[in-house]
Design a protein around this motif. Structure first.
Motif, PDB file in Angstrom:
ATOM      1  N   GLU A  25      -7.795  -1.863  -3.993  1.00  0.00           N
ATOM      2  CA  GLU A  25      -6.647  -2.411  -3.273  1.00  0.00           C
ATOM      3  C   GLU A  25      -6.832  -2.237  -1.754  1.00  0.00           C
ATOM      4  O   GLU A  25      -6.490  -3.129  -0.974  1.00  0.00           O
ATOM      5  CB  GLU A  25      -5.388  -1.669  -3.762  1.00  0.00           C
TER       6      GLU A  25
ATOM      7  N   GLN B  72      -3.009   4.885   1.090  1.00  0.00           N
ATOM      8  CA  GLN B  72      -3.751   3.628   1.242  1.00  0.00           C
ATOM      9  C   GLN B  72      -3.537   3.054   2.640  1.00  0.00           C
ATOM     10  O   GLN B  72      -4.486   2.606   3.293  1.00  0.00           O
ATOM     11  CB  GLN B  72      -3.308   2.602   0.189  1.00  0.00           C
TER      12      GLN B  72
ATOM     13  N   GLY C 130      -8.899   5.109 -10.212  1.00  0.00           N
ATOM     14  CA  GLY C 130      -7.566   4.517 -10.283  1.00  0.00           C
ATOM     15  C   GLY C 130      -6.676   4.851  -9.098  1.00  0.00           C
ATOM     16  O   GLY C 130      -5.465   4.634  -9.136  1.00  0.00           O
TER      17      GLY C 130
ATOM     18  N   GLY D 242      -6.679   3.391  -6.254  1.00  0.00           N
ATOM     19  CA  GLY D 242      -6.342   2.218  -5.456  1.00  0.00           C
ATOM     20  C   GLY D 242      -7.355   1.903  -4.366  1.00  0.00           C
ATOM     21  O   GLY D 242      -7.006   1.315  -3.339  1.00  0.00           O
ATOM     22  N   LYS D 243      -8.618   2.267  -4.586  1.00  0.00           N
ATOM     23  CA  LYS D 243      -9.658   1.971  -3.597  1.00  0.00           C
ATOM     24  C   LYS D 243      -9.854   0.457  -3.456  1.00  0.00           C
ATOM     25  O   LYS D 243      -9.941  -0.074  -2.352  1.00  0.00           O
ATOM     26  CB  LYS D 243     -10.983   2.635  -4.000  1.00  0.00           C
TER      27      LYS D 243
ATOM     28  N   PRO E  49       0.817  -1.216   0.000  1.00  0.00           N
ATOM     29  CA  PRO E  49       0.000   0.000   0.000  1.00  0.00           C
ATOM     30  C   PRO E  49       0.849   1.264   0.000  1.00  0.00           C
ATOM     31  O   PRO E  49       1.919   1.305   0.611  1.00  0.00           O
ATOM     32  CB  PRO E  49      -0.793  -0.102   1.305  1.00  0.00           C
TER      33      PRO E  49
ATOM     34  N   ALA F 158      -2.893   5.501  -8.213  1.00  0.00           N
ATOM     35  CA  ALA F 158      -1.979   4.616  -7.485  1.00  0.00           C
ATOM     36  C   ALA F 158      -0.845   4.099  -8.358  1.00  0.00           C
ATOM     37  O   ALA F 158       0.284   3.941  -7.913  1.00  0.00           O
ATOM     38  CB  ALA F 158      -2.763   3.442  -6.906  1.00  0.00           C
TER      39      ALA F 158
ATOM     40  N   ARG G 272      -4.820   5.348 -18.404  1.00  0.00           N
ATOM     41  CA  ARG G 272      -4.575   4.660 -17.127  1.00  0.00           C
ATOM     42  C   ARG G 272      -3.159   4.099 -17.038  1.00  0.00           C
ATOM     43  O   ARG G 272      -2.779   3.555 -16.017  1.00  0.00           O
ATOM     44  CB  ARG G 272      -5.620   3.566 -16.925  1.00  0.00           C
TER      45      ARG G 272
HETATM   46  P1  ADP Z   1      -9.733   2.151  -7.897  1.00  0.00           P
HETATM   47  O1  ADP Z   1     -10.505   1.030  -7.272  1.00  0.00           O
HETATM   48  O2  ADP Z   1      -9.624   3.367  -7.005  1.00  0.00           O
HETATM   49  O3  ADP Z   1     -10.153   2.509  -9.290  1.00  0.00           O
HETATM   50  P2  ADP Z   1      -7.594   0.196  -8.127  1.00  0.00           P
HETATM   51  O4  ADP Z   1      -7.474  -0.430  -6.789  1.00  0.00           O
HETATM   52  O5  ADP Z   1      -8.304  -0.556  -9.188  1.00  0.00           O
HETATM   53  O6  ADP Z   1      -8.217   1.667  -8.013  1.00  0.00           O
HETATM   54  O7  ADP Z   1      -6.144   0.587  -8.621  1.00  0.00           O
HETATM   55  C1  ADP Z   1      -5.895   1.202  -9.862  1.00  0.00           C
HETATM   56  C2  ADP Z   1      -4.645   0.626 -10.465  1.00  0.00           C
HETATM   57  O8  ADP Z   1      -3.537   0.940  -9.624  1.00  0.00           O
HETATM   58  C3  ADP Z   1      -4.691  -0.889 -10.571  1.00  0.00           C
HETATM   59  O9  ADP Z   1      -4.068  -1.267 -11.767  1.00  0.00           O
HETATM   60  C4  ADP Z   1      -3.908  -1.354  -9.359  1.00  0.00           C
HETATM   61  O10 ADP Z   1      -3.298  -2.601  -9.597  1.00  0.00           O
HETATM   62  C5  ADP Z   1      -2.879  -0.248  -9.185  1.00  0.00           C
HETATM   63  N1  ADP Z   1      -2.484  -0.052  -7.787  1.00  0.00           N
HETATM   64  C6  ADP Z   1      -3.318  -0.011  -6.708  1.00  0.00           C
HETATM   65  N2  ADP Z   1      -2.615   0.205  -5.582  1.00  0.00           N
HETATM   66  C7  ADP Z   1      -1.319   0.298  -5.934  1.00  0.00           C
HETATM   67  C8  ADP Z   1      -0.101   0.507  -5.213  1.00  0.00           C
HETATM   68  N3  ADP Z   1      -0.095   0.682  -3.873  1.00  0.00           N
HETATM   69  N4  ADP Z   1       1.042   0.530  -5.916  1.00  0.00           N
HETATM   70  C9  ADP Z   1       1.039   0.376  -7.266  1.00  0.00           C
HETATM   71  N5  ADP Z   1      -0.057   0.168  -7.994  1.00  0.00           N
HETATM   72  C10 ADP Z   1      -1.238   0.128  -7.362  1.00  0.00           C
END
Ligand code: ADP
Ligand code: ZN
Ligand code: ZN
Length: 723
Positions: free
Chosen positions: A225, A196, A220, A222-223, A192, A375, A582
């Motif tokens: 995640e 995050q 994008g 990272g919600k 994270p 993210a 993206r």
């Molecule tokens: P959201 O739900 O806010 O749209 P996601 O969780 O789908 O965001 O994350 C968007 C992109 O960023 C995805 O491709 C995910 O794999 C990537 N990502 C999420 N968290 C991280 C992180 N801590 N470091 C690098 N990449 C990340």
């Protein structure tokens, strides 16, 4: 005398009283078989009572307890009481309709062979029991964990008796199911980020008690995640998570992410497109506590979850969380209430919160967790610009500079998305020459153009007028409805770019789920150059080579009579903009408009949700709209419009509203005629939710008792559609 008050699977308002036969100990939450008018039916025991209003000799006993599904837990029954009360529906109907169809039938449920049992601390020593199935079962279990199949196989001819004994032991808490979720491994995709990690810590620290969080993060950011990391924490404690998502079409990608992150956890996926068997077994896995994660659309909020420890509502602003028939509940609001009942945190995630949620956040009821940036390393939010249609004349609806931008993408083998806004489209009369639009003199609303009888109507107060012959400000005689000319976009693009692969995705072209999933997968693989689509394309998708989004027909929502149109347009455009760029290359979003200076577009270009929301809330407060007031509508359908209106007028007289509750005049619906019936509605408003609820309780009781047969009607509490 012990009386059972039972909800029966019939569209009837009341509960029915039955007796508990000797030796049967039915409890609230038990599914039971009951005799009802010469037939046997499924019911659910809701209450125990000491006495009945029905004469004792007329009371019948229930036939039996259907104990092949777990008893519905107390917090689930409480949720049903809340939903039935708040949304003004009969309790019995609410309970029965919330079960999957298969559980409304008397047929025994399919047995699930992979289940494991073991004895608990409450189990008596087998040698203290009389010889019989229970003793034999406990002996067979010993201190091991044995599958149901292996266990029952020992009983050969006495299998049926053994199965009954097994259920009894289970209900008595002397044996238990072994939950595979309790040893959950977690495969995180990313460590994270600081933002995050902060969000994860804040929510984790409130595990075990109710707290509502708004996870506000741009597209994008990272919600998802964050959800995964949170779910991992509680799975490790053997608990369950409920994750609600808006659209079926989105679930495959998200589902894959959850499966990848939790390879050993049983994931129960629930939505309305599942076949009965799949839905039943997912529901049972959730209700038995076997599924660690329930992932589903709005109906998943109705699943019993004995170890619920976290509720997530992803894209909480999405209008698909509101059910539009039967029990017209908001799954988002129900989710918050559920978390309260379960004493656990609820996380509402979105880039563009609903104004209700933002208002709750500003009022300090919801804690806000911000994820301010994308993210993925190197990924930034797209550049958003308006294209002034008054300066460049569109060719068949598309501005020359947008065509040039598409051309540039084609040359670089990048994808373009042409988004046609259809949502909240109510025709408004406008003047192309000066920008005048027909407004209501009594409200801050636009008049809606009703083409059938060529009248203008205000959908807020009911005011009516003729279509003016010329524009009252500039005299232009060529007045027209905003938002024409989007039909031929695909053809125009095909003619202009004959070598490009164009894929069109909307409700019509994607009738089947499988087809839609396949089309989306093809786009991800780069098998398309230009995508043309409506709202279906705006949400959640991750198309790696998409760098341009063109938006057509957004203006029609700017002047909609629906006060939610602005909020929705902003959310939709932020969503669709979130599809662009993206990966490494920055995305570009071009919005065609006749009103390039409009505050909504300016806020969008700055990615300034907070500023936009503040101005919307100020407008709502001034105009007396939600969330500053609570609303309900009574809708009616009849053969003739006059009859529907008359019904509403009479209905308004059925109960005297207290001073804080205001009943407006009935008005015809925008879509006045549907399926051969004419439709009208009546708005009820109050600055006090409690006062409105109190009034509705009385009013709906009178309506259910006295409404005539020739009019179809329903109440919609906290309505979000005014069609
Ligand atoms: P959201 O739900 O806010 O749209 P996601 O969780 O789908 O965001 O994350 C968007 C992109 O960023 C995805 O491709 C995910 O794999 C990537 N990502 C999420 N968290 C991280 C992180 N801590 N470091 C690098 N990449 C990340
Ligand atoms: Zn004009
Ligand atoms: Zn008006």
């Amino acid at each position: 005398m012990k009386v059972l008050r039972v909800a029966v699977d019939l569209p009837l308002a009341n509960l029915f009283d039955y007796l508990s036969p000797p030796g049967v100990t039915a409890q609230p939450g038990d599914r039971v078989a009951v005799p009802f008018r010469m037939r046997e039916r499924v019911g659910v025991v809701l209450e125990l009572a000491a006495a009945s209003e029905i004469a004792a000799e007329r009371l019948k006993p229930i036939t039996r307890v259907l104990d092949d599904a777990p008893r519905l837990p107390a917090d689930w029954l409480e949720l049903m009481r809340f939903l039935a009360g708040y949304y003004q529906r009969p309790l019995g109907e609410t309970v029965i309709a919330s079960l999957p169809p298969r559980l409304r039938s008397l047929r025994p449920l399919p047995r699930e062979p992979e289940r494991h049992y073991r004895a608990t601390n409450h189990a008596p020593r087998p040698d203290t029991l009389r010889a019989g199935s229970a003793r034999a079962l406990l002996e067979a279990l010993g201190s091991e964990c044995v599958t149901e199949d292996a266990l029952l196989a020992r009983f050969a001819a006495r299998r049926a008796a053994a199965r009954i004994a097994l259920r009894k032991l289970l209900r008595a808490g002397q044996i238990e199911l072994v939950r595979p979720a309790s040893r959950a491994s977690f495969v995180p995709s990313h460590a994270p980020s600081a933002a995050q990690a902060n969000a994860i810590e804040r929510v984790t620290s409130s595990l075990g008690r109710f707290e509502a969080f708004l996870l506000h993060g741009v597209t994008g950011s990272g919600k998802t995640e964050v959800y995964l990391h949170l779910v991992a924490r509680l799975l490790a404690r053997g608990e369950q998570a409920l994750v609600l998502v808006p659209e079926i079409s989105l679930t495959p990608q998200l589902e894959a992410r959850f499966r990848h992150a939790f390879p050993e956890t049983r994931l129960a996926v629930l939505h309305s497109a599942l076949d009965d068997g799949t839905r039943t077994s997912a529901w049972l896995a959730a209700a038995r506590g076997e599924a660690g994660i329930v992932l589903g659309t709005r109906l998943a909020v109705l699943t019993p979850l004995p170890r619920l420890a976290l509720v997530v509502v992803d894209e909480e602003h999405d209008s698909s969380f509101k059910q539009q028939e039967g029990l017209r509940y908001s799954a988002r609001d129900a989710a918050v209430y559920r978390a309260k009942l379960a004493g656990c945190p609820v996380v509402l995630g979105t880039a563009t919160p609903s104004l209700e949620t933002w208002y709750n956040n500003q009022a300090g009821r919801y804690a806000c967790l911000e994820l301010p940036a994308r993210a993925s390393p190197g990924s930034v939010l797209p550049e958003v610009r308006t294209l002034d249609l008054r300066r460049e004349a569109p060719e068949h609806g598309i501005a020359p500079s947008l065509l040039a931008a598409i051309q540039a993408r084609l040359a670089r083998s990048e994808q373009s998305l042409i988004f046609i806004n259809r949502r909240g489209y109510a025709p408004v009369l406008a003047c192309d020459a000066c920008g005048w639009t027909a407004g209501c003199e009594r409200c801050s609303a636009r008049m809606v153009l009703h083409a059938a009888d060529r009248r203008l109507r205000c959908h807020h107060c009911g005011a009516e007028g003729a279509i003016p012959r010329a524009c009252p400000t500039c005299g232009n005689v060529d007045l027209a409805a905003l938002g024409r000319g989007t039909q031929r976009v695909e053809e125009t693009l095909a003619a202009r770019f004959p070598q490009a692969r164009i894929v069109r995705i909307d409700r019509d072209s994607a009738r089947r789920r499988a087809e839609l999933a396949e089309a989306l997968a093809g786009i991800r693989r780069g098998e398309a150059d230009i995508l043309v689509g409506t709202q279906l394309l705006a949400k959640g998708h991750d198309f790696p080579t998409l760098t341009l989004v063109g938006v057509l027909n957004a203006d029609s929502a700017l002047f909609s009579t629906d006060y939610r149109a602005g909020e929705r347009l902003f959310a939709t455009l932020a969503q669709v903009a979130g599809r662009a760029g993206r990966r490494e290359r920055r995305g570009e979003v071009l919005v065609q408009t006749r009103f390039p200076g409009h505050p909504l577009y300016r806020a969008l270009a700055r990615h300034d949700y907070a500023g936009f929301a503040a101005s919307q809330l100020a407008e709502r407060e001034a105009a007396g709209f939600p969330p500053y007031v609570s609303e309900a509508v009574l809708r009616a359908e009849a053969k003739r419009l006059a009859r529907a209106i008359e019904f509403l007028r009479e209905a308004a007289g059925l109960a005297i509203p207290p001073q804080e509750v205001r009943i407006y005049d009935p008005i015809p619906a925008v879509l006045t005629r549907r399926a051969g019936l004419e439709r009208a509605r009546l708005l009820v408003q109050s600055p006090s939710r409690a006062a409105l609820q109190e009034f509705l309780r009385e009013w709906s009781a009178r309506l259910f008792a006295e409404a005539p047969r020739d009019v179809r009607w329903h109440l919609d509490v906290d309505p979000i559609e005014f069609d």
